[in-house]
Design an enzyme around this catalytic site. Structure first.
Site, PDB file in Angstrom:
ATOM      1  N   ARG A 242      -3.364   6.409   0.688  1.00 26.44           N
ATOM      2  CA  ARG A 242      -3.968   7.542   1.397  1.00 26.44           C
ATOM      3  C   ARG A 242      -3.061   8.283   2.369  1.00 26.44           C
ATOM      4  O   ARG A 242      -3.458   9.309   2.907  1.00 26.44           O
ATOM      5  CB  ARG A 242      -5.205   7.054   2.162  1.00 26.44           C
ATOM      6  CG  ARG A 242      -6.366   6.790   1.250  1.00 26.44           C
ATOM      7  CD  ARG A 242      -7.529   6.268   2.009  1.00 26.44           C
ATOM      8  NE  ARG A 242      -7.200   4.985   2.605  1.00 26.44           N
ATOM      9  CZ  ARG A 242      -8.022   4.284   3.366  1.00 26.44           C
ATOM     10  NH1 ARG A 242      -9.209   4.760   3.643  1.00 26.44           N
ATOM     11  NH2 ARG A 242      -7.656   3.119   3.854  1.00 26.44           N
TER      12      ARG A 242
ATOM     13  N   ARG B 184       0.825  -1.222   0.000  1.00 21.87           N
ATOM     14  CA  ARG B 184       0.000   0.000   0.000  1.00 21.87           C
ATOM     15  C   ARG B 184       0.862   1.276   0.000  1.00 21.87           C
ATOM     16  O   ARG B 184       0.488   2.263   0.623  1.00 21.87           O
ATOM     17  CB  ARG B 184      -0.939   0.025   1.216  1.00 21.87           C
ATOM     18  CG  ARG B 184      -1.909  -1.129   1.280  1.00 21.87           C
ATOM     19  CD  ARG B 184      -3.075  -0.871   0.351  1.00 21.87           C
ATOM     20  NE  ARG B 184      -4.059  -1.935   0.455  1.00 21.87           N
ATOM     21  CZ  ARG B 184      -5.214  -1.808   1.102  1.00 21.87           C
ATOM     22  NH1 ARG B 184      -5.519  -0.703   1.702  1.00 21.87           N
ATOM     23  NH2 ARG B 184      -6.059  -2.807   1.119  1.00 21.87           N
TER      24      ARG B 184
ATOM     25  N   ASP C 263      -6.830  -2.729  -7.314  1.00 19.96           N
ATOM     26  CA  ASP C 263      -7.380  -3.335  -6.104  1.00 19.96           C
ATOM     27  C   ASP C 263      -7.664  -4.799  -6.377  1.00 19.96           C
ATOM     28  O   ASP C 263      -7.894  -5.186  -7.532  1.00 19.96           O
ATOM     29  CB  ASP C 263      -8.666  -2.638  -5.656  1.00 19.96           C
ATOM     30  CG  ASP C 263      -8.944  -2.922  -4.191  1.00 19.96           C
ATOM     31  OD1 ASP C 263      -8.399  -2.220  -3.331  1.00 19.96           O
ATOM     32  OD2 ASP C 263      -9.664  -3.894  -3.904  1.00 19.96           O
TER      33      ASP C 263
ATOM     34  N   TYR D 186     -14.734 -11.855   0.438  1.00 22.22           N
ATOM     35  CA  TYR D 186     -15.365 -10.555   0.159  1.00 22.22           C
ATOM     36  C   TYR D 186     -16.681 -10.718  -0.591  1.00 22.22           C
ATOM     37  O   TYR D 186     -17.646  -9.996  -0.344  1.00 22.22           O
ATOM     38  CB  TYR D 186     -14.422  -9.666  -0.664  1.00 22.22           C
ATOM     39  CG  TYR D 186     -13.464  -8.890   0.204  1.00 22.22           C
ATOM     40  CD1 TYR D 186     -13.919  -7.853   1.004  1.00 22.22           C
ATOM     41  CD2 TYR D 186     -12.124  -9.189   0.231  1.00 22.22           C
ATOM     42  CE1 TYR D 186     -13.051  -7.140   1.815  1.00 22.22           C
ATOM     43  CE2 TYR D 186     -11.233  -8.486   1.040  1.00 22.22           C
ATOM     44  CZ  TYR D 186     -11.711  -7.465   1.825  1.00 22.22           C
ATOM     45  OH  TYR D 186     -10.864  -6.771   2.630  1.00 22.22           O
TER      46      TYR D 186
ATOM     47  N   ARG E 173      -7.666  11.726  -5.671  1.00 22.01           N
ATOM     48  CA  ARG E 173      -8.925  11.108  -5.220  1.00 22.01           C
ATOM     49  C   ARG E 173     -10.027  12.152  -4.996  1.00 22.01           C
ATOM     50  O   ARG E 173     -11.214  11.815  -5.043  1.00 22.01           O
ATOM     51  CB  ARG E 173      -8.672  10.308  -3.939  1.00 22.01           C
ATOM     52  CG  ARG E 173      -8.128   8.935  -4.175  1.00 22.01           C
ATOM     53  CD  ARG E 173      -9.195   7.959  -4.666  1.00 22.01           C
ATOM     54  NE  ARG E 173     -10.017   7.439  -3.565  1.00 22.01           N
ATOM     55  CZ  ARG E 173     -11.304   7.630  -3.416  1.00 22.01           C
ATOM     56  NH1 ARG E 173     -11.959   8.367  -4.297  1.00 22.01           N
ATOM     57  NH2 ARG E 173     -11.959   7.125  -2.399  1.00 22.01           N
TER      58      ARG E 173
HETATM   59  C1  LIG Z   1      -7.751  -6.787   1.217  1.00 22.98           C
HETATM   60  C2  LIG Z   1      -7.268  -5.928   0.081  1.00 22.98           C
HETATM   61  C3  LIG Z   1      -8.034  -4.949  -0.611  1.00 22.98           C
HETATM   62  N1  LIG Z   1      -7.210  -4.405  -1.579  1.00 22.98           N
HETATM   63  C4  LIG Z   1      -5.969  -4.977  -1.518  1.00 22.98           C
HETATM   64  C5  LIG Z   1      -6.001  -5.961  -0.505  1.00 22.98           C
HETATM   65  C6  LIG Z   1      -4.858  -6.888  -0.194  1.00 22.98           C
HETATM   66  C7  LIG Z   1      -3.852  -6.229   0.687  1.00 22.98           C
HETATM   67  C8  LIG Z   1      -4.307  -6.081   2.097  1.00 22.98           C
HETATM   68  O1  LIG Z   1      -4.514  -7.107   2.750  1.00 22.98           O
HETATM   69  O2  LIG Z   1      -4.423  -4.936   2.537  1.00 22.98           O
HETATM   70  C9  LIG Z   1      -4.811  -4.725  -2.383  1.00 22.98           C
HETATM   71  C10 LIG Z   1      -4.483  -3.353  -2.761  1.00 22.98           C
HETATM   72  N2  LIG Z   1      -5.251  -2.218  -2.664  1.00 22.98           N
HETATM   73  C11 LIG Z   1      -4.576  -1.154  -3.150  1.00 22.98           C
HETATM   74  C12 LIG Z   1      -3.330  -1.626  -3.667  1.00 22.98           C
HETATM   75  C13 LIG Z   1      -2.410  -0.726  -4.472  1.00 22.98           C
HETATM   76  C14 LIG Z   1      -1.027  -0.950  -4.564  1.00 22.98           C
HETATM   77  C15 LIG Z   1      -0.227  -0.654  -3.308  1.00 22.98           C
HETATM   78  O3  LIG Z   1       0.176   0.502  -3.127  1.00 22.98           O
HETATM   79  O4  LIG Z   1       0.052  -1.610  -2.538  1.00 22.98           O
HETATM   80  C16 LIG Z   1      -3.250  -2.988  -3.373  1.00 22.98           C
HETATM   81  C17 LIG Z   1      -2.108  -3.963  -3.624  1.00 22.98           C
HETATM   82  C18 LIG Z   1      -5.027   0.239  -3.205  1.00 22.98           C
HETATM   83  C19 LIG Z   1      -6.115   0.683  -2.311  1.00 22.98           C
HETATM   84  N3  LIG Z   1      -7.239  -0.010  -1.968  1.00 22.98           N
HETATM   85  C20 LIG Z   1      -8.032   0.780  -1.187  1.00 22.98           C
HETATM   86  C21 LIG Z   1      -7.423   2.056  -1.016  1.00 22.98           C
HETATM   87  C22 LIG Z   1      -8.014   3.250  -0.291  1.00 22.98           C
HETATM   88  C23 LIG Z   1      -9.283   3.660  -0.936  1.00 22.98           C
HETATM   89  C24 LIG Z   1      -9.554   5.135  -1.016  1.00 22.98           C
HETATM   90  O5  LIG Z   1      -8.821   5.842  -1.716  1.00 22.98           O
HETATM   91  O6  LIG Z   1     -10.541   5.548  -0.429  1.00 22.98           O
HETATM   92  C25 LIG Z   1      -6.216   1.993  -1.718  1.00 22.98           C
HETATM   93  C26 LIG Z   1      -5.209   3.091  -1.890  1.00 22.98           C
HETATM   94  C27 LIG Z   1      -9.365   0.403  -0.658  1.00 22.98           C
HETATM   95  C28 LIG Z   1      -9.528  -0.941  -0.111  1.00 22.98           C
HETATM   96  N4  LIG Z   1      -9.372  -2.101  -0.814  1.00 22.98           N
HETATM   97  C29 LIG Z   1      -9.567  -3.168   0.026  1.00 22.98           C
HETATM   98  C30 LIG Z   1      -9.891  -2.666   1.314  1.00 22.98           C
HETATM   99  C31 LIG Z   1     -10.168  -3.518   2.525  1.00 22.98           C
HETATM  100  C32 LIG Z   1      -9.909  -1.272   1.216  1.00 22.98           C
HETATM  101  C33 LIG Z   1     -10.356  -0.243   2.246  1.00 22.98           C
HETATM  102  C34 LIG Z   1      -9.598  -0.204   3.460  1.00 22.98           C
HETATM  103  C35 LIG Z   1      -8.159   0.234   3.305  1.00 22.98           C
HETATM  104  O7  LIG Z   1      -7.897   1.196   2.579  1.00 22.98           O
HETATM  105  O8  LIG Z   1      -7.301  -0.366   3.954  1.00 22.98           O
HETATM  106  C36 LIG Z   1      -9.449  -4.563  -0.394  1.00 22.98           C
END
Ligand SMILES: Cc1c2[nH]c(c1CCC(=O)O)Cc1[nH]c(c(CCC(=O)O)c1C)Cc1[nH]c(c(CCC(=O)O)c1C)Cc1[nH]c(c(C)c1CCC(=O)O)C2
Length: 366
Positions: free
Chosen positions: A40, A36, A85, A163, A49
């Site tokens: 954010r 990540r 994502d 999910y 965003r």
């Molecule tokens: C479970 C999972 C998700 N998404 C992802 C996982 C596996 C990794 C982990 O276990 O955290 C994978 C993911 N999501 C995102 C990336 C981008 C690449 C990186 O920088 O790693 C990656 C590799 C961007 C994102 N994915 C998300 C954001 C934030 C969303 C926003 O901008 O509002 C980002 C930058 C949203 C997201 N997407 C997901 C959740 C649970 C959430 C919301 C909660 C959170 O942010 O932690 C599902």
């Protein structure tokens, strides 16, 4: 249908530390990136965003590329990870998912009973439906100008299934786990459907330009050893085997693969033999324990993301300790899970710089 991207020329890679570490080759410095890292905690991410919906960013190659590059411009990272994502796969099989502010991903109509599986698209053409990810990867490979390698990724089948049934995050995952006990046959069918798509998706990412792949089994821990071996591990193994085979058949050199099964400390031995070059660890695992149980692979991880709340001086000390415990070879430094929104980017910089400084010193015997 063949991917349209095969065989294109990209700028030569200048920093191959990550790829060498993944291949078990000697490195003069430990490579480091952060799950990540595009997200954010960066003001420039919020800037984008504020004008675009989350999935709109994922679906627009220029925006996904821009956000992938943001942490690379600011920090001395050894890899970029494509901005996307894991939930683009449930979307590809026809489910509606939105990113609700303050709540996270939310499904319109989650799977309630196995009967709902009939509404899922069975013969998804990944090259059409998820073409936007492949385009983002190709564009990003060019825009990176060979600075660092580009990581592609996918969610693993169990995590995606969880999910799709829960409809979002959950503390217990009891709805999804109920399927494993009450509908084991249908669970296997759903997991197989996802596995088949993930294989195509990862192969497509490599053909589009991804230089290494990570599979996120983020909800492994809620399964326990029995169900992990029965439902998650067979798909994880199938994916590494089939991705490599399919790439070879298409005349594309297979890339290294990383498996991150969060909280699956009970399965380290099996993960070390599951066909992935790298096993990524969350922060609950002791490095030496992981080395003993998975001696043949490169390890990745595993600083507690909350350690980045500590002072920069403390971060440097904790990083040095981590490096001592893992050793500097067959090792990729990372956090044990993703960055949090309230992290200070300067503290991530302190972590990255500590990895570089301490590992170089250790390699010089200082
Ligand atoms: C479970 C999972 C998700 N998404 C992802 C996982 C596996 C990794 C982990 O276990 O955290 C994978 C993911 N999501 C995102 C990336 C981008 C690449 C990186 O920088 O790693 C990656 C590799 C961007 C994102 N994915 C998300 C954001 C934030 C969303 C926003 O901008 O509002 C980002 C930058 C949203 C997201 N997407 C997901 C959740 C649970 C959430 C919301 C909660 C959170 O942010 O932690 C599902």
């Amino acid at each position: 249908m063949a991917a349209p991207y095969t065989g294109q020329a990209f700028p030569p890679l200048k920093n191959d530390l990550l790829l060498r570490a993944a291949a078990g080759e000697k490195t003069e410095r430990v490579p480091v990136w952060a799950m990540r890292q595009a997200g954010r905690y960066l003001p420039e991410f919020h800037e984008v965003r504020s004008k675009h919906d989350f999935f709109e960013v994922c679906q627009t190659p220029e925006l996904a590329c821009e956000i992938t590059l943001q942490p690379i411009r600011r920090l001395d990272l050894d890899a970029a990870i494509i901005f996307s994502d894991i939930l683009v796969i449930p979307q590809a099989v026809g489910m509606k998912v939105e990113m609700v502010p303050g709540k996270g991903p939310t499904f319109d109509d989650p799977l309630k009973t196995p009967d709902d599986m009939k509404n899922l698209k069975k013969d998804v053409n990944v090259y059409e439906t998820l073409n936007y990810v492949f385009e983002a990867i190709t564009l990003t490979r060019h825009k990176l100008e060979g600075k660092v390698p580009l990581i592609g990724f996918s969610g693993a089948p169990w995590t995606l299934m969880a999910y799709m049934i829960e409809g979002g995050g959950s503390n217990t995952f009891s709805k999804a786990k109920k399927w494993l006990y009450v509908h084991p046959e249908e669970s296997h069918q759903l997991l197989q459907l996802l596995t088949d798509i993930i294989v195509q998706y990862l192969v497509g990412q490599v053909q589009a330009g991804a230089q290494i792949l990570q599979l996120f089994e983020s909800h492994a821990g809620c399964l326990g050893p029995g169900n992990f071996s029965k439902f998650a591990l067979p798909c994880i193994k199938q994916i590494s085997k089939r991705v490599k085979e399919e790439l070879s058949v298409r005349g594309t050199k297979p890339v290294p693969m990383i498996i991150f099964a969060k909280d699956a400390h009970f399965a380290l031995e099996e993960l070390g033999e599951s066909g992935y070059e790298v096993v990524a660890l969350d922060w609950t695992v002791k490095p030496k324990h992981a080395r003993r149980l998975a001696p043949n692979v490169t390890l990745q991880g595993n600083l507690d993301p909350c350690a980045l709340y500590a002072s920069e001086e403390e971060i440097s000390k904790m990083t040095k300790e981590m490096l001592k415990n893992f050793g500097t070879q067959k090792y990729i430094a990372n956090l044990g899970h993703g960055m949090y929104p309230d992290h200070n980017p300067d503290h991530l910089a302190a972590f990255i710089n500590s990895v570089h400084r301490h590992s170089e010193q250790m390699n010089q015997g200082l």
